[in-house]
Design a protein around this motif. Structure first.
Motif, mmCIF file in Angstrom:
data_model
loop_
_atom_site.group_PDB
_atom_site.id
_atom_site.type_symbol
_atom_site.label_atom_id
_atom_site.label_comp_id
_atom_site.label_asym_id
_atom_site.label_seq_id
_atom_site.Cartn_x
_atom_site.Cartn_y
_atom_site.Cartn_z
ATOM 1 N N ILE A 8 1.035 -1.093 0.039
ATOM 2 C CA ILE A 8 -0.027 0.248 -0.031
ATOM 3 C C ILE A 8 1.219 1.278 -0.036
ATOM 4 C CG2 ILE A 8 -1.544 -0.705 1.316
ATOM 5 C CD1 ILE A 8 -1.651 0.016 3.679
ATOM 6 N N ASN A 9 2.068 1.502 -0.247
ATOM 7 C CA ASN A 9 2.951 2.311 -0.836
ATOM 8 C C ASN A 9 1.950 3.144 -1.504
ATOM 9 O OD1 ASN A 9 4.818 0.774 0.771
ATOM 10 N ND2 ASN A 9 6.338 1.626 -0.585
ATOM 11 N N LYS A 10 1.621 3.768 -2.793
ATOM 12 C CA LYS A 10 1.381 4.298 -3.638
ATOM 13 C C LYS A 10 0.103 4.984 -2.952
ATOM 14 C CE LYS A 10 3.623 4.099 -7.045
ATOM 15 N NZ LYS A 10 5.142 2.939 -6.310
ATOM 16 N N ILE A 11 -0.899 3.970 -2.035
ATOM 17 C CA ILE A 11 -1.691 5.499 -1.239
ATOM 18 C C ILE A 11 -1.107 6.110 -0.471
ATOM 19 C CG2 ILE A 11 -4.004 3.995 0.131
ATOM 20 C CD1 ILE A 11 -3.966 3.608 -2.083
ATOM 21 N N ALA A 12 -0.513 6.131 0.249
ATOM 22 C CA ALA A 12 0.632 6.935 1.276
ATOM 23 C C ALA A 12 1.055 7.862 0.109
ATOM 24 C CB ALA A 12 1.729 6.088 1.800
ATOM 25 N N THR A 13 1.730 7.494 -1.141
ATOM 26 C CA THR A 13 2.515 8.720 -1.404
ATOM 27 C C THR A 13 0.474 9.620 -1.994
ATOM 28 O OG1 THR A 13 4.091 7.146 -2.916
ATOM 29 C CG2 THR A 13 3.303 8.911 -4.210
ATOM 30 N N LEU A 14 -0.407 9.052 -2.373
ATOM 31 C CA LEU A 14 -0.838 9.511 -2.575
ATOM 32 C C LEU A 14 -1.992 10.205 -1.537
ATOM 33 C CD1 LEU A 14 -3.203 10.717 -5.066
ATOM 34 C CD2 LEU A 14 -4.539 8.717 -4.052
ATOM 35 N N ARG A 15 -1.786 10.287 -0.632
ATOM 36 C CA ARG A 15 -1.855 10.684 1.130
ATOM 37 C C ARG A 15 -1.094 11.951 0.943
ATOM 38 N NH1 ARG A 15 -0.187 7.663 6.188
ATOM 39 N NH2 ARG A 15 1.619 8.239 4.984
ATOM 40 N N ASN A 16 0.367 11.458 1.016
ATOM 41 C CA ASN A 16 0.870 12.945 1.226
ATOM 42 C C ASN A 16 0.640 14.005 0.062
ATOM 43 O OD1 ASN A 16 1.488 10.997 3.182
ATOM 44 N ND2 ASN A 16 3.697 10.225 2.225
ATOM 45 N N SER A 17 0.879 13.392 -1.383
ATOM 46 C CA SER A 17 0.972 14.415 -2.129
ATOM 47 C C SER A 17 0.106 15.814 -1.493
ATOM 48 C CB SER A 17 0.075 14.190 -3.548
ATOM 49 O OG SER A 17 -0.883 13.865 -3.331
ATOM 50 N N ARG A 18 -1.372 15.548 -1.047
ATOM 51 C CA ARG A 18 -1.611 16.538 -0.430
ATOM 52 C C ARG A 18 -1.757 17.316 0.976
ATOM 53 N NH1 ARG A 18 -5.942 17.993 -3.681
ATOM 54 N NH2 ARG A 18 -7.141 19.280 -2.313
ATOM 55 N N GLY A 19 -0.244 16.315 1.856
ATOM 56 C CA GLY A 19 -0.631 16.293 3.119
ATOM 57 C C GLY A 19 -1.223 16.683 3.761
ATOM 58 N N GLY A 20 -2.334 15.247 4.055
ATOM 59 C CA GLY A 20 -3.351 15.682 4.754
ATOM 60 C C GLY A 20 -3.833 13.938 4.849
ATOM 61 N N ASP A 21 -4.989 13.450 5.141
ATOM 62 C CA ASP A 21 -4.924 11.616 5.839
ATOM 63 C C ASP A 21 -6.192 11.136 4.545
ATOM 64 O OD1 ASP A 21 -4.270 8.896 7.522
ATOM 65 O OD2 ASP A 21 -6.261 10.090 8.547
ATOM 66 N N VAL A 22 -5.770 11.907 4.251
ATOM 67 C CA VAL A 22 -7.256 11.495 2.423
ATOM 68 C C VAL A 22 -6.360 10.947 1.413
ATOM 69 C CG1 VAL A 22 -9.401 11.852 1.033
ATOM 70 C CG2 VAL A 22 -8.859 13.207 3.117
ATOM 71 N N PRO A 23 -6.161 9.329 0.866
ATOM 72 C CA PRO A 23 -6.861 8.826 1.460
ATOM 73 C C PRO A 23 -6.447 7.701 3.017
ATOM 74 C CG PRO A 23 -5.392 7.930 -0.346
ATOM 75 C CD PRO A 23 -5.334 8.995 -0.211
ATOM 76 N N ASN A 24 -6.969 7.696 3.960
ATOM 77 C CA ASN A 24 -6.624 6.868 4.790
ATOM 78 C C ASN A 24 -6.200 6.179 5.061
ATOM 79 O OD1 ASN A 24 -7.185 5.388 8.002
ATOM 80 N ND2 ASN A 24 -7.039 7.900 8.403
ATOM 81 N N LEU A 25 -4.257 5.599 5.720
ATOM 82 C CA LEU A 25 -3.868 3.879 5.284
ATOM 83 C C LEU A 25 -4.603 2.890 5.660
ATOM 84 C CD1 LEU A 25 -1.227 4.388 2.907
ATOM 85 C CD2 LEU A 25 -0.001 3.706 5.293
ATOM 86 N N VAL A 26 -5.271 3.327 7.024
ATOM 87 C CA VAL A 26 -6.360 2.292 8.208
ATOM 88 C C VAL A 26 -6.629 1.841 7.202
ATOM 89 C CG1 VAL A 26 -6.332 1.757 10.044
ATOM 90 C CG2 VAL A 26 -4.257 3.094 10.195
ATOM 91 N N GLN A 27 -7.664 2.837 7.238
ATOM 92 C CA GLN A 27 -8.440 2.450 6.552
ATOM 93 C C GLN A 27 -8.628 1.319 5.193
ATOM 94 O OE1 GLN A 27 -12.212 2.866 7.516
ATOM 95 N NE2 GLN A 27 -12.531 1.157 6.025
ATOM 96 N N VAL A 28 -7.895 1.461 4.383
ATOM 97 C CA VAL A 28 -7.796 1.210 2.811
ATOM 98 C C VAL A 28 -7.273 -0.293 3.515
ATOM 99 C CG1 VAL A 28 -5.296 1.072 1.035
ATOM 100 C CG2 VAL A 28 -6.730 2.815 2.131
ATOM 101 N N ALA A 29 -5.587 -0.665 4.257
ATOM 102 C CA ALA A 29 -5.293 -1.615 5.079
ATOM 103 C C ALA A 29 -6.669 -3.045 5.455
ATOM 104 C CB ALA A 29 -4.572 -1.456 6.292
ATOM 105 N N LYS A 30 -7.687 -2.118 6.308
ATOM 106 C CA LYS A 30 -8.919 -2.743 6.051
ATOM 107 C C LYS A 30 -10.061 -3.668 4.801
ATOM 108 C CE LYS A 30 -9.293 -0.623 11.311
ATOM 109 N NZ LYS A 30 -10.645 0.718 11.955
ATOM 110 N N ASP A 31 -9.516 -2.388 4.158
ATOM 111 C CA ASP A 31 -10.633 -2.677 2.745
ATOM 112 C C ASP A 31 -9.885 -3.481 2.649
ATOM 113 O OD1 ASP A 31 -12.136 -0.846 3.894
ATOM 114 O OD2 ASP A 31 -11.454 0.793 2.678
ATOM 115 N N VAL A 32 -8.548 -3.565 1.720
ATOM 116 C CA VAL A 32 -7.896 -4.618 1.204
ATOM 117 C C VAL A 32 -7.799 -6.332 2.315
ATOM 118 C CG1 VAL A 32 -5.130 -5.507 0.791
ATOM 119 C CG2 VAL A 32 -5.910 -3.324 0.675
#
Length: 238
Positions: A8-32
């Protein structure tokens, strides 16, 4: 059965690009995991350009499948893994400025270093895997480090397969057979995709786990996260 661990690195990349918490990495891990993923892989790097070290602690309580942490075993990484105690640690010889992993370990040259690190992880009940190129000597060298598994670096296979060269699977098959003979578990990762995963799985004896991130996330943009995970599971287990 071959397990699918979703990176899920790429999810973190997307999150970091806006400086917030969207998409939420923890929720993505749960969904996966809800969608059938059998593991979560992350690869924290020193500059934290995608996965942050804090993410490891945030993810630990919610990963109910298999938690796999990849990285170069510098001191900070070793301390992180020993604190988090994931199911598996995958050692990768990344340069600090590497965009992505681009080579396996020279297991002969680095035998003593790897053996020391692996001994410490295994003492703490953490299964170890080391990233290797599909070269027989590197697999033989891996055995001497005390590692539980190897992860075959599959970029060259993926590149050649896309060009129609299915013979590119041969060194991977040879190394997999050798690993089986030596009692080493086999993982694989890097540029595996829906296009090439079935042929790879079919030809690699004893393949225990694949770690897939970039392709899976890109494919999910078009086809949907749940759907893509289900497609991988079907291809890996039929």
């Amino acid at each position: 059965m071959t397990k699918l661990s979703v990176n899920i690195n790429k999810i973190a990349t997307l999150r970091n690009s806006r400086g917030g918490d969207v998409p939420n990495l923890v929720q993505v891990a749960k969904d996966v995991q809800e969608f059938g993923g059998e593991g979560i892989t992350i690869h924290p790097r020193p500059d934290e350009r995608h996965i942050r070290y804090q993410d490891v602690y945030d993810l630990k309580p919610v990963v109910t499948t298999e938690f796999n942490i990849e990285g170069n075993p510098i001191s900070k990484f070793i301390d992180l893994v020993l604190e988090a105690k994931p199911a598996q640690v995958t050692l990768v010889p990344d340069a600090e400025d590497a965009i992505t992993s681009n080579a396996g370990w020279d297991t002969r040259k680095n035998k003593d270093f790897l053996k020391e690190v692996i001994t410490e992880f295994k003492r703490n009940g953490i299964r170890t895997s080391i990233f290797v190129d599909p070269v027989r000597e590197m697999v033989e060298g891996a055995l001497k480090t005390g590692t539980d598994r190897i992860e075959l670096y599959t970029e060259e296979y993926a590149t050649q397969y896309a060009l129609g060269n299915k013979n590119a699977i041969k060194p991977y098959v040879e190394c997999a057979k050798l690993a089986n003979e030596l009692g080493l578990g086999i993982n694989a990762g890097h540029d595996l995709s829906l296009d090439n995963i079935r042929f790879f799985k079919k030809n690699i004896p004893g393949l225990l786990e694949v770690s897939i991130g970039h392709a899976l996330i890109a494919e999910s943009l078009y086809s949907g996260f749940k759907n893509v995970i289900e497609q991988y599971l079907k291809l890996l287990n039929t």
